[in-house]
Design a protein around this motif. Sequence first.
Motif, short mmCIF file in Angstrom:
data_model
loop_
_atom_site.label_atom_id
_atom_site.label_comp_id
_atom_site.label_asym_id
_atom_site.label_seq_id
_atom_site.Cartn_x
_atom_site.Cartn_y
_atom_site.Cartn_z
N LYS A 68 -25.14 -21.34 -116.62
CA LYS A 68 -25.22 -21.85 -115.31
C LYS A 68 -24.23 -21.52 -113.85
O LYS A 68 -23.56 -21.55 -113.07
CB LYS A 68 -27.01 -21.76 -114.41
N VAL A 69 -23.95 -23.19 -114.31
CA VAL A 69 -22.65 -24.10 -113.94
C VAL A 69 -21.15 -22.80 -113.98
O VAL A 69 -20.69 -22.56 -113.48
CB VAL A 69 -22.66 -25.46 -115.01
N LEU A 70 -21.16 -22.61 -115.48
CA LEU A 70 -19.44 -21.61 -115.86
C LEU A 70 -20.46 -19.78 -115.06
O LEU A 70 -18.90 -19.97 -114.79
CB LEU A 70 -19.98 -21.88 -117.47
N ARG A 71 -21.28 -20.10 -115.06
CA ARG A 71 -21.59 -18.55 -114.62
C ARG A 71 -20.82 -18.34 -113.01
O ARG A 71 -19.83 -17.96 -112.22
CB ARG A 71 -22.18 -17.57 -114.46
N GLY A 131 -7.02 -21.24 -118.71
CA GLY A 131 -7.84 -21.82 -117.45
C GLY A 131 -8.60 -21.77 -117.23
O GLY A 131 -9.77 -21.47 -118.54
N VAL A 132 -9.29 -21.77 -116.37
CA VAL A 132 -10.31 -21.90 -116.49
C VAL A 132 -11.37 -20.85 -116.84
O VAL A 132 -12.63 -20.77 -117.17
CB VAL A 132 -10.92 -22.96 -114.93
N GLY A 133 -10.52 -19.83 -116.41
CA GLY A 133 -11.63 -18.81 -116.41
C GLY A 133 -11.99 -17.95 -117.81
O GLY A 133 -13.13 -18.02 -117.99
N LEU A 134 -10.37 -18.31 -118.22
CA LEU A 134 -10.75 -18.59 -120.20
C LEU A 134 -10.89 -19.25 -120.62
O LEU A 134 -12.00 -18.60 -121.84
CB LEU A 134 -9.76 -17.76 -120.82
N LEU A 135 -11.78 -20.41 -120.54
CA LEU A 135 -12.20 -21.21 -121.46
C LEU A 135 -13.50 -20.90 -121.07
O LEU A 135 -14.20 -21.52 -122.23
CB LEU A 135 -11.87 -22.42 -120.90
N ASN A 136 -14.29 -20.69 -119.53
CA ASN A 136 -15.85 -20.04 -119.37
C ASN A 136 -15.66 -19.17 -120.07
O ASN A 136 -16.96 -19.43 -120.87
CB ASN A 136 -15.82 -19.87 -117.85
N THR A 137 -15.18 -18.07 -120.61
CA THR A 137 -15.27 -16.56 -121.30
C THR A 137 -15.96 -17.55 -123.01
O THR A 137 -16.77 -16.20 -123.14
CB THR A 137 -14.32 -16.22 -120.90
N ARG A 186 -19.09 -19.48 -122.66
CA ARG A 186 -20.16 -18.28 -122.22
C ARG A 186 -20.39 -17.80 -123.44
O ARG A 186 -21.98 -17.44 -123.83
CB ARG A 186 -19.15 -17.42 -121.05
N LEU A 187 -19.84 -17.21 -124.53
CA LEU A 187 -20.02 -16.19 -125.45
C LEU A 187 -20.41 -17.22 -126.68
O LEU A 187 -21.69 -16.71 -127.42
CB LEU A 187 -18.74 -15.99 -126.22
N SER A 188 -20.24 -18.31 -126.64
CA SER A 188 -20.54 -19.20 -127.97
C SER A 188 -21.60 -19.58 -127.69
O SER A 188 -23.19 -19.43 -127.68
CB SER A 188 -19.74 -20.60 -127.57
N ILE A 189 -22.21 -19.52 -126.36
CA ILE A 189 -23.74 -19.99 -125.79
C ILE A 189 -24.78 -18.79 -126.19
O ILE A 189 -25.96 -19.44 -126.55
CB ILE A 189 -23.34 -20.81 -124.23
N LEU A 190 -24.28 -18.34 -125.88
CA LEU A 190 -25.51 -16.67 -125.61
C LEU A 190 -25.38 -16.21 -127.12
O LEU A 190 -25.99 -15.44 -127.74
CB LEU A 190 -24.76 -15.49 -124.85
N TYR A 191 -24.25 -16.11 -127.91
CA TYR A 191 -24.49 -15.64 -129.56
C TYR A 191 -23.77 -16.46 -130.40
O TYR A 191 -23.68 -15.73 -131.38
CB TYR A 191 -23.68 -14.35 -128.70
N GLY A 192 -23.56 -17.39 -130.32
CA GLY A 192 -22.91 -18.40 -131.04
C GLY A 192 -21.46 -17.52 -131.64
O GLY A 192 -20.67 -17.43 -130.90
#
Length: 358
Positions: free
Chosen positions: A156-159, A301-307, A310-316
Amino acid sequence: MSKSRIYWTLQIVGWTALMMYEFVIYTAEYGFDLEYFLLSVANIFLAIGLTHIYRLIVRRWNWSTLPLPRLAFRVIASVIILGAIMSMVNIRLDHETIAYNLANQPFAFWGYISAWCKNMLTWVLAYTVYHYVEQTRLTELEKIMLKTSMREAEAKVLRSQLNPHFTFNALNSIRALVSEDPTKAQHSITQLSNILRNSLLADRRKTVELREELKTVEDYLELEKVRYEERLNYKIIADPKTLYWQVPPMMLQTLVENGIKHGVSKLAKGGKLTVESSLENNELMICIKNTGTLGNTDSGGVGLLNTAERLSILYGKEASFRIYQEKDDIVCSEIIIPMLSEGLMRYNGQVPERTQAE
């Protein structure tokens, strides 16, 4: 059946079966004895009562959370105490048999106690091991739930970090239209409203359908075309079979924004941006290509790191993200997402309208 009913059923059936078995053996050897039968019935209630007290103590002081050495000491001490109580009570009730055995077999007393300790040891070990395993399982489950909760909070923080950048750029795009073309400005505000609504809903949803995410991207690109005019050309090409796959909300918009900000906008003549989705080996592949070079692209950048996070959190490890120089003047951001259960099953064979602007 509840755990409580199972426990009491096993208590009653187990101790009754044991005492009646010993009574049958005694009867077969010495004949029926009413006094011994009553003693066996009394032992059933006594054994149930003592073991239930042990159960209450284990639960009250959480013995199952103790280290094994400390737990083992308590188990051994409990077995000796329970066996001694059963022995002492039976010695008082069965004094004639005990007196005869003690007169002819001096060590019979210790065998008598050891027999009761053996019975109690069987019950105590069975219950303690079960309770210990159950407690360990619940502890692991709590750790998993806590970890999941923490990862969801992190997601949620990342989003939420995506929204300020997007809102600022979108408002800048609309500002130029207010005096030049009020009608188009009104339409752009409607587009911005739709995007902001989706961005607010993103905090409540882990994933959205790709078609919904592409609509958000299209609205964003239309707003950016107001800002860059002919310097920005874009194309969205989506395989119809991918439109119902689940993707993280607002993720593509972040990558598109990155491609425009660090690619197209830095070129005097502008450039092109393409968003394309396809199926590769039962996985969703999304490629966002923009004119530019990786040296000018915010690859860390922050946006790419967040991407990536987020993928790691949802799908591993099943999902991946990378950004690379595909050609001398083309940068590609590539996302690979595994299929979720509702992915292609929801595809109804219709070919949705493909969005495209040149």
